[in-house]
Design a protein around this motif. Structure first.
Motif, PDB file in Angstrom:
ATOM      1  N   GLU A 126       0.822  -1.212   0.000  1.00 37.99           N
ATOM      2  CA  GLU A 126       0.000   0.000   0.000  1.00 37.99           C
ATOM      3  C   GLU A 126       0.855   1.262   0.000  1.00 37.99           C
ATOM      4  N   GLU A 127       1.991   1.219   0.675  1.00 35.95           N
ATOM      5  CA  GLU A 127       2.870   2.393   0.692  1.00 35.95           C
ATOM      6  C   GLU A 127       3.457   2.657  -0.687  1.00 35.95           C
ATOM      7  N   ARG A 177       0.871   4.245  -2.751  1.00 31.53           N
ATOM      8  CA  ARG A 177       0.704   5.659  -2.388  1.00 31.53           C
ATOM      9  C   ARG A 177       1.810   6.515  -2.989  1.00 31.53           C
TER      10      ARG A 177
END
Length: 766
Positions: free
Chosen positions: A478-479, A482
């Motif tokens: 998820e990072e 992002r």
């Protein structure tokens, strides 16, 4: 866009037979199935052509005729599809040999549903070296029937000829050859002859590597021994067989060793100082490399978790010798007696191992979860840590169960377990697939013999680390999303319809239904596992559910992880032993500007190729570990030939029964010739084998008593005969008083048993 089966219907213009409700011609039926592009059942075809019930028998006969002619192939669950036809010229890989020593092959890159076609390769031209397993050639193919082809080599594609791994047997005095090589690959049915003068000093019983020699005429193919790998009978040679047979690189280039030995301690610099945080490593008792450490404490109504991972990217720089070798290896490979590491020992057991009370560089993620285990936030950084303690799974579980602090700061284990229980609740709410597949732990004596084979304990401490690592992996994926950075995802596609049909057939024998593939979610499969938990069928159902799954792989494009029910997932927690994790670390370093050693645009552009390569090396490692386990089990049982064992039926074919021993989990085969004399009928739909005369029926998961007839550590093969088992209405399980081949108690043999295939029918006429 997904086509719905109900809408697949021929038009009156294309197939006039459809409107008049007459049986379609063979050509019309083939065209219809080809244009449908999906597998179909007889009922689907009948509805599409408006056939009446009276016409169903004729339709079944037509489908059988097309199947015999090779135009159709079975696709599971009573369905058929158009048979894939291989091109006249095709790249094939040799997979083994038949009993005559001639090579068998399969098309390279086969991605169609169902098993690949089998290709019977013609012998090489006079003076050419024989084709060994693993060799790839461009072949001209001629279809024989169905999914069988005959092939002839047009061009060899390997720079070096494939080699043979096997056990050398010396020739008897007076024989023309120096000896024979018994291949370790079960798919190779024939031995290789070693001419006099080509033994390279090998003694009988040596495990050797050999190269094919030019072949002349018929008979066993000749080979020259080029390397000694060990002595058969020494259990430590078993891992060497897998390493050699699968081409796993062992020795590091000197340049990579020099880079590793030049490594020094990591300084604090701009890193976050985590040395005051009581991070602990929790690993197996035999682990030597510690690449992850964990910490948890209450935070508001939830918990703060810290997962720290060894900073391998600090030492393994892009495009350097260490990096090239790590990418080439892809991952570490683990055996009962050794590890083939991805990185040299100076790093894997040294500067990249989170040893207690020693400063180590790390990448870390700080995660906040609520009381239900749902992630609220995460933050990545680059730090310097000092492991407070190295603990084993057993020590952690024992200390927690006893309420002991285990010489740790107060609350350390309690907080870890409280956070773990919250994560388990979130996992259950998410609905993941939780297979119960006991692992076997093989213990060796000091002299390399197998001392014991026991189930490996599965403790809450194991699950604790697993949940912490999954959460860190999700956070990493998820990072990177992002940050809009490239990500090497760990993906897992949903099961294919064909594999689910096989599972559905098994479940039907236990009166359990299964949703259609387009409606299935992991929770549905997990519900089935819970239904059978604690029953005799549980091991078989768990194993079959596992086999129904697609294989997880690495990819730069995300499709999610079906088994874990996660939208985004990447491997972040083991960069010492997996190259994919190192790439994820570099992408985080680049995206968060944590250093100059992050992912380069050039490497990011190579992600598709790298993903395919490391997926292959991972599957190679899995195959090596599986093969070694089979051989260790065969070596362990070799001294118990003639003993009886409790077992369960794990597979039923028209050739015999596959069984799994309750004591060790070892798998073996009972061929039809070692079943009691009867007319045996195999029902594929119900997965049963029934005797016409005895009325005995064998079902999947049935308990049986078997006798070990043969154990071959060379190949890992186990052969059994039946002593007791089978079900008959109103009668106890059958007891065989004489388990000699083809004998039933009190009955004389009446010749060949039905269903046995004569040798001449197993391959095309030469």
């Amino acid at each position: 866009m997904t086509r719905k089966r109900a809408r697949v219907k021929p038009t009156d213009q294309e197939f006039p037979a459809a409107s008049s409700s007459t049986l379609p011609s063979a050509a019309a039926l083939r065209k219809f199935l080809s244009e449908a592009g999906i597998r179909m059942g007889k009922n689907d075809v009948a509805r599409a052509f408006n056939l009446t019930p009276d016409q169903r028998p004729a339709l079944r006969a037509l489908l059988r005729e097309l199947e015999r002619g090779g135009a159709l192939t079975r696709a599971g669950g009573g369905h058929v599809r158009e048979a894939a036809v291989l091109p006249e010229r095709c790249v094939v890989e040799i997979t083994g040999t038949d009993r005559d020593g001639d090579p068998l092959a399969r098309p390279v890159g086969w991605d169609q549903p169902g098993r690949p076609p089998i290709i019977f390769m013609k012998p090489e031209q006079r003076g050419q070296t024989a084709l060994a397993p693993g060799a790839r050639v461009l072949a001209r193919l001629r279809r024989i029937d169905g999914d069988r082809y005959e092939g002839r080599t047009l061009k060899r594609l390997d720079d070096e000829p494939a080699t043979i791994i096997g056990v050398f047997r010396s020739a008897r005095s007076g024989e023309a050859h120096g000896g024979w090589i018994e291949p370790v690959d079960r798919k190779s049915r024939a031995e290789w002859a070693v001419p006099v003068g080509e033994t390279n000093g090998a003694a009988s019983g040596d495990v050797v590597r050999a190269a094919p020699l030019p072949a002349f005429g018929h008979g066993a193919k000749p080979a020259r021994i080029v390397e000694h790998l060990g002595k058969m009978g020494d259990a430590r040679s078993i891992s060497l067989i897998a390493i050699a047979a699968l081409g796993i690189p062992v020795d590091f280039p000197q340049a990579a060793i020099d880079e590793a030995e030049a490594a020094r301690a990591t300084r604090l610099g701009k890193r976050t100082d985590l040395r005051g945080l009581p991070l602990i490593t929790i690993d197996g008792a035999d682990a030597r490399d510690f690449d992850d450490a964990v910490f948890a404490e209450p935070a508001g109504t939830g918990y703060r978790l810290v997962v720290a991972i060894a900073d391998v990217a600090h030492y393994v720089r892009p495009a350097k010798a260490l990096d090239r070798e790590a990418q080439h290896r892809g991952n570490s490979v683990y055996f009962p007696d050794r590890v083939v590491p991805m990185l040299p020992e100076a790093l894997s057991n040294g500067w990249c191992s989170l040893r207690p009370n020693e400063d180590r560089g790390c990448l870390f993620v700080e995660i906040i979860i609520d009381r239900e285990g749902r992630k609220q936030s995460h933050k990545f950084g680059r730090g310097l840590m000092r492991s407070y303690a190295r603990m084993t799974y057993e020590e952690v579980q024992s200390a927690h169960d006893a309420g002991s602090a285990a010489d740790l700061p107060a609350g350390t284990l309690d907080h870890l377990y409280a956070a773990y229980h919250a994560l388990v609740a979130a996992r259950q709410a998410r609905g993941t697939l939780d297979l119960d597949l006991p692992e076997r732990q093989i213990t060796l004596t000091e002299d390399g013999k197998v001392a014991s084979v026991v189930p490996r304990a599965r403790l809450d401490s194991h699950r604790l680390i697993e949940e912490f690592m999954i959460l860190a992996n999700v956070s990493a994926a998820e990072e990177l999303e992002r940050l809009r950075q490239p990500c090497m995802y760990r993906i897992h596609a949903p099961p294919s319809p064909e594999k689910l049909d096989a599972l559905r057939s098994l479940l039907a024998t236990f009166d359990i239904s299964l949703k259609q593939s387009d409606q299935l979610i992991p929770r549905d499969l997990d519900h089935i596992l819970k239904l059978v938990a604690g029953t005799d069928a549980a091991p078989l159902v768990n194993e079959t559910v596992l086999r129904s799954q697609s294989q997880a792989e690495y990819a730069p494009e995300n499709i999610g992880h079906f088994g874990l029910a996660l939208k985004s997932y990447a491997h972040f927690t083991s960069p010492i032993r997996r190259y994919a994790d190192l790439l994820v670390h570099r992408a985080l370093i680049a995206g968060l500007k944590l250093g100059t050693d992050g992912l380069s645009p050039e490497t990011a552009g190579e992600f598709p190729v790298i993903a395919q390569a490391i997926t292959i090396t991972e599957r190679r490692a899995t195959d090596a570990e599986r093969q070694s386990t089979d051989r260790y089990l065969a070596a362990y049982l070799a001294e118990r030939v003639g003993e009886e064992f409790a077992a369960r039926i794990a597979g039923i074919t028209r050739f015999g029964l596959f069984v799994s021993l309750s004591e060790t989990g070892a798998s073996g085969f009972i061929p039809m010739a070692l079943l009691p004399d009867d007319f045996w009928h195999h029902d594929e739909a119900t997965s049963t084998l029934s005797g016409k005369r005895s009325r005995i029926v064998f079902h999947l998961a049935d308990q049986v008593i078997v006798r070990l007839r043969e154990a071959k550590p060379v190949t890992g093969g186990l052969l059994f005969s039946l002593i007791e088992g089978g079900q008959s209405r109103g009668h106890p399980p059958m007891r065989v008083s004489n388990d000699s081949p083809g004998r039933h108690p009190g009955r004389k043999s009446k010749g060949k048993r039905p269903g046995r295939t004569p040798k001449s029918a197993k391959r095309p006429h030469r």
